[in-house]
Design a protein around this motif. Structure first.
Motif, PDB file in Angstrom:
ATOM      1  N   LYS A 123     134.056  87.506 -47.720  1.00  0.00           N
ATOM      2  CA  LYS A 123     132.852  87.749 -48.509  1.00  0.00           C
ATOM      3  C   LYS A 123     132.996  89.024 -49.353  1.00  0.00           C
ATOM      4  CE  LYS A 123     130.110  84.402 -47.197  1.00  0.00           C
ATOM      5  NZ  LYS A 123     129.477  83.554 -48.213  1.00  0.00           N
ATOM      6  N   ALA A 126     135.345  88.202 -52.261  1.00  0.00           N
ATOM      7  CA  ALA A 126     134.652  87.396 -53.279  1.00  0.00           C
ATOM      8  C   ALA A 126     133.677  88.253 -54.075  1.00  0.00           C
ATOM      9  CB  ALA A 126     133.929  86.225 -52.625  1.00  0.00           C
ATOM     10  N   LEU A 127     132.946  89.110 -53.390  1.00  0.00           N
ATOM     11  CA  LEU A 127     131.983  89.981 -54.054  1.00  0.00           C
ATOM     12  C   LEU A 127     132.681  90.943 -55.008  1.00  0.00           C
ATOM     13  CD1 LEU A 127     129.006  90.831 -54.270  1.00  0.00           C
ATOM     14  CD2 LEU A 127     129.369  92.285 -52.260  1.00  0.00           C
ATOM     15  N   ARG A 134     128.201  86.909 -57.536  1.00  0.00           N
ATOM     16  CA  ARG A 134     128.207  86.737 -56.084  1.00  0.00           C
ATOM     17  C   ARG A 134     127.205  87.642 -55.353  1.00  0.00           C
ATOM     18  NH1 ARG A 134     131.263  82.419 -54.601  1.00  0.00           N
ATOM     19  NH2 ARG A 134     130.940  83.300 -52.543  1.00  0.00           N
ATOM     20  N   LYS A 137     124.317  86.181 -53.065  1.00  0.00           N
ATOM     21  CA  LYS A 137     124.678  85.390 -51.892  1.00  0.00           C
ATOM     22  C   LYS A 137     125.548  86.188 -50.923  1.00  0.00           C
ATOM     23  CE  LYS A 137     127.081  81.783 -52.841  1.00  0.00           C
ATOM     24  NZ  LYS A 137     127.702  80.486 -53.064  1.00  0.00           N
ATOM     25  N   ASP A 138     126.629  86.763 -51.415  1.00  0.00           N
ATOM     26  CA  ASP A 138     127.571  87.422 -50.514  1.00  0.00           C
ATOM     27  C   ASP A 138     127.055  88.741 -49.960  1.00  0.00           C
ATOM     28  OD1 ASP A 138     129.571  85.433 -50.528  1.00  0.00           O
ATOM     29  OD2 ASP A 138     130.296  86.139 -52.464  1.00  0.00           O
ATOM     30  N   ASP A 141     124.761  88.041 -47.077  1.00  0.00           N
ATOM     31  CA  ASP A 141     125.566  87.519 -45.962  1.00  0.00           C
ATOM     32  C   ASP A 141     126.246  88.663 -45.218  1.00  0.00           C
ATOM     33  OD1 ASP A 141     124.915  84.927 -46.761  1.00  0.00           O
ATOM     34  OD2 ASP A 141     126.923  84.440 -47.493  1.00  0.00           O
TER      35      ASP A 141
END
Length: 183
Positions: A123, A126-127, A134, A137-138, A141
């Motif tokens: 995560k 990706a962020l 992102r 969402k990330d 999370d």
């Protein structure tokens, strides 16, 4: 059987039978670790060299390969959502992730999810790659998983951000976690 159940059945049965190890990642993995959020797709991770076998199995099951990009292949179901995304990594990375993976039962299917810190590292990565897209969402999370599992920002999260993200990502996570932990 819903498309979600079909995807999970393929991931827990047909793929392993064909020698394709996979990890359930994304929203389903986040949900497994206690932070419940909606997800519009099923995300699986595979070793990159297994894509041809995955394409064959998914096509035979009625899925359409929408597009293949450098690190991901997208498939749509025969009748409706959800989409299934196969994120591809090198074989060595896949072996390392599988070594720490957790066996889970999701909707009656035996699957593997990454270890908690491995999932958080994914995560963070990706962020850091596309923060604007992102962030919504990330970041939640990462923050909620950190709070729910009482992870230490300095000892647990900072090293992951140093390795897989940036100082800026760490600061975003730190602020979000501190806000969640505030009375």
């Amino acid at each position: 059987m819903t498309n979600t159940d079909a995807i999970l059945a393929i991931a827990s049965g047909e793929l392993p039978a064909a020698g394709v190890d996979c990890l359930l990642i994304g929203g389903f993995a986040v949900n497994h670790y206690g932070y419940t959020r909606n997800t519009l797709d099923v995300d699986l991770m595979i070793a990159a060299e297994k894509l041809d076998a995955v394409r064959k199995i998914m096509t035979e099951a009625g899925f359409t390969n929408i597009v293949v990009q450098e690190n991901v292949a997208f498939f749509s179901g025969p009748d409706s959502a959800p989409r299934v995304d196969f994120l591809r990594v090198d074989a060595d990375t896949m072996r390392k992730l599988l070594a720490g993976a957790v066996d889970v039962l999701i909707r009656g299917h035996h699957l593997k999810v990454p270890a908690l810190k491995d999932l958080i590292a994914m995560k963070i990565f990706a962020l850091s790659q596309d923060t604007a897209r992102r962030l919504g969402k990330d970041l939640p999370d990462i923050a909620w998983l950190t709070v729910l599992h009482d992870l230490d920002l300095a000892a647990d999260i900072r090293p992951l951000c140093d390795r897989f993200g940036t100082g800026k990502i760490y600061e975003l996570v730190r602020k979000q976690v501190e806000a969640l932990r505030a009375p």
